[in-house]
Design a protein around this motif. Structure first.
Motif, PDB file in Angstrom:
ATOM      1  N   ARG A  70       8.220  -0.264  -4.485  1.00  0.00           N
ATOM      2  CA  ARG A  70       8.572  -0.324  -5.810  1.00  0.00           C
ATOM      3  C   ARG A  70      10.252   1.037  -5.958  1.00  0.00           C
ATOM      4  O   ARG A  70      10.155   0.649  -7.339  1.00  0.00           O
ATOM      5  CB  ARG A  70       7.678   1.610  -6.399  1.00  0.00           C
ATOM      6  N   THR A  71      10.585   1.302  -4.963  1.00  0.00           N
ATOM      7  CA  THR A  71      11.639   1.785  -5.157  1.00  0.00           C
ATOM      8  C   THR A  71      13.284   1.063  -5.191  1.00  0.00           C
ATOM      9  O   THR A  71      14.530   1.064  -4.444  1.00  0.00           O
ATOM     10  CB  THR A  71      12.473   3.256  -4.973  1.00  0.00           C
ATOM     11  N   HIS A  72      12.233  -0.507  -4.316  1.00  0.00           N
ATOM     12  CA  HIS A  72      13.591  -1.230  -4.292  1.00  0.00           C
ATOM     13  C   HIS A  72      14.026  -1.224  -3.241  1.00  0.00           C
ATOM     14  O   HIS A  72      15.031  -2.011  -3.360  1.00  0.00           O
ATOM     15  CB  HIS A  72      14.316  -1.472  -5.674  1.00  0.00           C
ATOM     16  N   SER A  73      13.528  -0.593  -2.163  1.00  0.00           N
ATOM     17  CA  SER A  73      13.523  -0.336  -0.677  1.00  0.00           C
ATOM     18  C   SER A  73      13.216  -1.521   0.008  1.00  0.00           C
ATOM     19  O   SER A  73      11.564  -1.966  -0.110  1.00  0.00           O
ATOM     20  CB  SER A  73      13.663   0.336  -0.507  1.00  0.00           C
ATOM     21  N   THR A  74      14.582  -2.376   0.610  1.00  0.00           N
ATOM     22  CA  THR A  74      13.861  -3.174   1.708  1.00  0.00           C
ATOM     23  C   THR A  74      13.319  -2.861   2.357  1.00  0.00           C
ATOM     24  O   THR A  74      13.491  -2.145   3.465  1.00  0.00           O
ATOM     25  CB  THR A  74      14.774  -4.987   1.980  1.00  0.00           C
ATOM     26  N   ILE A  96      21.383  -8.799   2.953  1.00  0.00           N
ATOM     27  CA  ILE A  96      22.276  -7.091   3.710  1.00  0.00           C
ATOM     28  C   ILE A  96      23.155  -6.144   2.484  1.00  0.00           C
ATOM     29  O   ILE A  96      23.121  -5.159   2.440  1.00  0.00           O
ATOM     30  CB  ILE A  96      23.789  -7.175   5.001  1.00  0.00           C
ATOM     31  N   GLU A  97      22.897  -7.301   1.359  1.00  0.00           N
ATOM     32  CA  GLU A  97      23.676  -6.258   0.312  1.00  0.00           C
ATOM     33  C   GLU A  97      22.388  -5.996  -0.659  1.00  0.00           C
ATOM     34  O   GLU A  97      22.636  -5.624  -2.005  1.00  0.00           O
ATOM     35  CB  GLU A  97      23.838  -7.582  -0.308  1.00  0.00           C
ATOM     36  N   ILE A  98      21.408  -6.734  -0.336  1.00  0.00           N
ATOM     37  CA  ILE A  98      20.008  -5.522  -1.226  1.00  0.00           C
ATOM     38  C   ILE A  98      19.932  -4.689  -1.085  1.00  0.00           C
ATOM     39  O   ILE A  98      19.532  -3.619  -0.908  1.00  0.00           O
ATOM     40  CB  ILE A  98      18.955  -6.464  -0.745  1.00  0.00           C
ATOM     41  N   ALA A  99      19.933  -3.580  -2.538  1.00  0.00           N
ATOM     42  CA  ALA A  99      20.356  -1.843  -2.807  1.00  0.00           C
ATOM     43  C   ALA A  99      19.154  -1.626  -3.517  1.00  0.00           C
ATOM     44  O   ALA A  99      18.180  -2.565  -4.328  1.00  0.00           O
ATOM     45  CB  ALA A  99      21.352  -2.112  -3.347  1.00  0.00           C
ATOM     46  N   ASN A 100      18.367  -0.474  -3.221  1.00  0.00           N
ATOM     47  CA  ASN A 100      16.776   0.206  -3.430  1.00  0.00           C
ATOM     48  C   ASN A 100      17.608   0.220  -5.083  1.00  0.00           C
ATOM     49  O   ASN A 100      18.348   0.062  -5.902  1.00  0.00           O
ATOM     50  CB  ASN A 100      16.981   1.308  -2.605  1.00  0.00           C
ATOM     51  N   ARG A 101      16.903   1.526  -6.017  1.00  0.00           N
ATOM     52  CA  ARG A 101      16.790   1.305  -7.448  1.00  0.00           C
ATOM     53  C   ARG A 101      18.176   1.869  -7.862  1.00  0.00           C
ATOM     54  O   ARG A 101      18.642   1.914  -8.521  1.00  0.00           O
ATOM     55  CB  ARG A 101      15.868   2.191  -8.175  1.00  0.00           C
ATOM     56  N   HIS A 102      18.428   2.900  -6.570  1.00  0.00           N
ATOM     57  CA  HIS A 102      20.208   4.257  -6.875  1.00  0.00           C
ATOM     58  C   HIS A 102      21.125   3.319  -6.609  1.00  0.00           C
ATOM     59  O   HIS A 102      22.212   3.899  -6.818  1.00  0.00           O
ATOM     60  CB  HIS A 102      20.077   5.222  -5.466  1.00  0.00           C
ATOM     61  N   GLY A 106       0.522  -1.036  -0.533  1.00  0.00           N
ATOM     62  CA  GLY A 106      -0.367  -0.039  -0.483  1.00  0.00           C
ATOM     63  C   GLY A 106       0.953   1.106   0.199  1.00  0.00           C
ATOM     64  O   GLY A 106       2.480   1.190  -0.287  1.00  0.00           O
ATOM     65  N   SER A 107       0.346   2.184  -0.136  1.00  0.00           N
ATOM     66  CA  SER A 107       0.748   3.523   0.467  1.00  0.00           C
ATOM     67  C   SER A 107       1.193   4.644   1.263  1.00  0.00           C
ATOM     68  O   SER A 107       0.440   4.005   2.022  1.00  0.00           O
ATOM     69  CB  SER A 107      -0.005   4.622  -0.896  1.00  0.00           C
ATOM     70  N   GLU A 163       5.323   4.507  -2.156  1.00  0.00           N
ATOM     71  CA  GLU A 163       4.400   3.564  -2.720  1.00  0.00           C
ATOM     72  C   GLU A 163       4.726   2.077  -2.825  1.00  0.00           C
ATOM     73  O   GLU A 163       5.410   1.619  -2.564  1.00  0.00           O
ATOM     74  CB  GLU A 163       4.132   3.929  -3.842  1.00  0.00           C
ATOM     75  N   GLY A 164       4.243   1.515  -3.140  1.00  0.00           N
ATOM     76  CA  GLY A 164       4.146  -0.017  -2.837  1.00  0.00           C
ATOM     77  C   GLY A 164       4.556  -0.681  -1.546  1.00  0.00           C
ATOM     78  O   GLY A 164       5.858  -1.446  -1.442  1.00  0.00           O
ATOM     79  N   ALA A 165       4.737  -0.062  -1.036  1.00  0.00           N
ATOM     80  CA  ALA A 165       5.315  -0.269   0.689  1.00  0.00           C
ATOM     81  C   ALA A 165       4.655  -1.914   1.288  1.00  0.00           C
ATOM     82  O   ALA A 165       3.388  -1.773   1.767  1.00  0.00           O
ATOM     83  CB  ALA A 165       5.463   0.260   1.617  1.00  0.00           C
ATOM     84  N   PRO A 166       4.848  -2.818   1.139  1.00  0.00           N
ATOM     85  CA  PRO A 166       4.389  -4.551   1.757  1.00  0.00           C
ATOM     86  C   PRO A 166       3.961  -4.224   3.526  1.00  0.00           C
ATOM     87  O   PRO A 166       4.735  -2.821   4.729  1.00  0.00           O
ATOM     88  CB  PRO A 166       5.693  -5.440   1.567  1.00  0.00           C
ATOM     89  N   PRO A 167       3.298  -4.630   3.985  1.00  0.00           N
ATOM     90  CA  PRO A 167       2.992  -4.573   5.323  1.00  0.00           C
ATOM     91  C   PRO A 167       3.920  -4.124   6.466  1.00  0.00           C
ATOM     92  O   PRO A 167       4.457  -3.799   7.880  1.00  0.00           O
ATOM     93  CB  PRO A 167       1.836  -5.593   6.284  1.00  0.00           C
ATOM     94  N   LEU A 168       5.652  -5.289   5.827  1.00  0.00           N
ATOM     95  CA  LEU A 168       6.071  -5.362   6.341  1.00  0.00           C
ATOM     96  C   LEU A 168       7.448  -4.392   6.697  1.00  0.00           C
ATOM     97  O   LEU A 168       8.446  -4.119   7.465  1.00  0.00           O
ATOM     98  CB  LEU A 168       7.377  -6.821   6.715  1.00  0.00           C
TER      99      LEU A 168
END
Length: 663
Positions: free
Chosen positions: A134-138, A162-168, A92-93, A102-107
């Motif tokens: 949506r911006t690939h943030s964990t 720990i190595e998953i990066a966001n869209r930037h 959800g937002s 945008e696109g944020a999961p509950p966790l």
């Protein structure tokens, strides 16, 4: 929440309808809804499908579970998950610090808000610890951003990467370093996080420490093998610290005991830090001391090989042809000249960072704005032209930085014209704006439009819709400048030669025959709400009323120079349609369009005439013009054919078909 869901409510839950129409804020409605979900009616639903529809419905872009996780309502979230079987991955937002995610999961929401019990609840329920927005943030990166150490540790213990990066390309370690969360950074380093990983723009965690001023974290990174890499602008962490003015970071990195930097890098860092002292701290004495240290490094007393300053640097008129001092005595002399110190800072920054770095043009523009505030408008324009030329030389077409520079010029000229119309304030006299002041900027704006159209026509892989939107913004700025030139035509001292030049300049815009978003021409944009507001949502001139309206002078001038009054956009609107959508409708613009051949009764693809659009906003065309003066016999005949659906194909000449279709 959608209407369909509300229609499914049982009759005994009619309080929901009252809640829906009450004057409470959206947040209060959400909270009341969540509190009563468990107590009032969830258990009374007639089927599982209806229950799933309610639990999955969104209010303000967020599901009940997302709202509960964002606001820390553990009992509601627990009930939604365990009893209502809510989808724990449905995004959800949500809003954090004024920014909508945008696109944020509950966790992700629970981790970002720092609600550890909710994080544990969701993970126990099987939530994906590596889900992203949506911006690939964990969720892990969200917890690192706000310093929630316990959540970071829990997520890692439960499999978070720990190595998953966001869209930037920014990793968890990078954001922890940038935000100064030393405990989290130390923990991530203990897990062997990659200290030299680069983002999309080439910066590392060491760059983030240098920019934020986190010396303790920087020391930890160096202890774990961080290296002094360069980013896409050629910036090392040392230069990044100099640009941001973090003296303690600079001093630590240039310490000869560490051997991290070369002698040339140390000199550049000290000189750049001095430039930052001038422009950011306004500390001339501190800047001079740093430049002296750099000079001593260039010409050491121990007889080492000197490193003189480059001699092939061109002198720039915008910087008053300033030349960098080559010895300590010349440095002492410029301290008595504040303007000379400021120009030295600009020269040094351009030499070290280069024209492509955003800070180079930013501080040139900043210095120009300071001169404008002091009433030195000629110096302001000179510096801004230099910044604009640098940007256009190194940046791609339609760059936001180039747009910003062009718009600053338009704002400056608007301000000067507005101030000229007012009595002088405390003896401050604003000089007049001449055609020769506006024309160079206008030419550069048109050239930017030309570069943008070439980009659209090229075979490069681009986001066409985004490029058209950007092109429209540059067109609006160009129209803003053209409107200022059109105003000069009414000045008493406007000569025939100046008038001819203005007509020629505006004609160069008209003949471009440009088409931007929604298939609109330059005249469409000039007559639309977007064109009336200008790029920054303001009127074309500060003296014009609010809400702003299209400049009648410019519209009339464009029509005289050949702009098509009946051109149609993607929705079939002519410029007259767009003008009549404004409230209040600018009467002078309507009269100018009709006087130059616009059809008063042409319909758009929705079947609306300009008069009908005016009536929709409780306005009257008859109050502006006499419609009969602009209604021809051909128009009446075409309307009769359309109204009575008379067959006309193979009856009328082909050349009249379009007339019938447009009425």
């Amino acid at each position: 929440m959608s209407t369909g869901v509300w229609d499914l409510m049982p009759s005994r839950s009619r309080w929901i309808e009252t809640l829906r129409h009450c004057g409470k804020t959206l947040l209060r409605r959400q909270r009341r809804l969540l509190r009563r979900l468990k107590k009032a009616y969830l258990h009374s639903w007639r089927s599982a499908d209806e229950l799933n529809m309610l639990v999955g419905a969104k209010v303000g872009g967020a599901t009940p579970l997302v709202i509960a996780c964002r606001n820390g309502h553990y009992d509601v979230a627990e009930y939604l998950i365990e009893r209502c079987k809510a989808d724990i991955e449905q995004p959800g937002s949500v809003t954090f610090d004024g920014e909508t995610i945008e696109g944020a999961p509950p966790l992700w929401c629970a981790a970002a808000a720092g609600h550890l019990p909710l994080v544990k609840l969701l993970v126990r329920a099987g939530a994906n610890v590596n889900s992203t927005t949506r911006t690939h943030s964990t969720p892990l990166r969200a917890a690192c951003f706000d310093g929630h150490y316990d959540i970071v540790k829990f997520l890692v213990d439960n499999g978070a990467d720990i190595e998953i990066a966001n869209r930037h390309g920014h990793t968890c370690l990078m954001i922890a370093c940038y935000k100064g969360h030393i405990r989290i950074a130390k923990y991530l380093l203990s897990l062997n996080a990659d200290v030299n990983r680069k983002s999309v723009k080439g910066n590392t965690a060491l760059h983030d420490c240098a920019e934020s001023g986190s010396l303790n974290i920087l020391k930890m990174l160096l202890g774990h093998g961080a290296t002094m890499d360069v980013d896409s602008y050629g910036m090392t962490p040392l230069l990044a610290a100099s640009v941001t003015g973090h003296t303690h970071i600079v001093e630590h990195l240039i310490n000869a005991e560490h051997g991290l930097v070369t002698r040339q890098q140390r000199i550049d860092a000290l000189e750049l830090l001095g430039a930052t002292y001038v422009d950011k701290r306004r500390d001339m004495v501190g800047a001079l001391a740093l430049w002296k240290r750099a000079m001593d490094d260039r010409f050491p007393a121990d007889g080492s090989e000197p490193i003189p300053k480059p001699k092939d640097i061109p002198r720039i008129e915008a910087y008053d042809f300033a030349v960098e001092p080559s010895n300590a005595q010349q440095l002492e002399e410029i301290l008595a000249d504040p303007d000379g110190m400021r120009m030295q800072a600009l020269v040094i920054r351009e030499r070290i960072l280069g024209p492509a770095h955003p800070d180079t043009s930013y501080y040139v523009r900043y210095r120009g704005a300071v001169y404008a505030d002091a009433g030195r408008f000629a110096r302001c324009r000179q510096l801004w032209h230099h910044a604009l030329d640098m940007q256009r030389a190194v940046l791609p077409p339609l760059s936001p930085l180039t747009q910003s520079s062009l718009y600053s010029f338009a704002e400056l000229f608007s301000y000067m014209l507005a101030e000229r119309a007012r009595p002088p304030l405390r003896g401050r006299i604003v000089p007049p704006v001449a055609f020769d002041d506006i024309e160079p900027v206008f030419s550069k704006a048109l050239d930017e439009i030309h570069r943008g159209t070439e980009l659209l026509d090229s075979k490069l892989s681009i986001d066409r819709e985004q490029t058209l939107s950007t092109l429209q913004r540059v067109l609006v700025i160009s129209l803003h400048l053209a409107a200022l030139m059109a105003r000069l035509l009414e000045e008493p001292d406007c000569t025939d030669e100046v008038s001819r030049k203005i007509h020629k300049a505006v004609y160069s815009l008209v003949k471009l025959d440009i088409t931007v978003r929604q298939g609109r021409s330059a005249l469409h944009v000039a007559c639309s709400a977007e064109g009336a507001r200008g790029r920054g949502g303001r009127a074309w001139l500060a003296t014009e009323p609010t809400p702003p309206s299209p400049p009648a002078r410019l519209v009339a001038l464009m029509l005289r120079l050949g702009a098509a009054p009946d051109a149609r956009d993607a929705d079939g609107n002519t410029p007259l349609h767009l003008v009549c959508k404004l409230n209040p409708c600018p009467a002078e613009v309507v009269r100018a369009l009709l006087a130059h051949g616009a059809h008063i009764d042409v319909v758009n693809y929705a079947g609306d005439t300009a008069e009908q659009l005016l009536q929709a906003s409780a306005q009257s065309l008859a109050a502006i013009v006499n419609p009969l003066r602009y209604t021809t016999l051909k128009c009446l005949a075409a309307r009769t054919i359309k109204n009575y659906r008379l067959p006309y194909r193979h009856v009328l000449p082909l050349c009249l078909y379009s007339t019938v279709l447009t009425h």
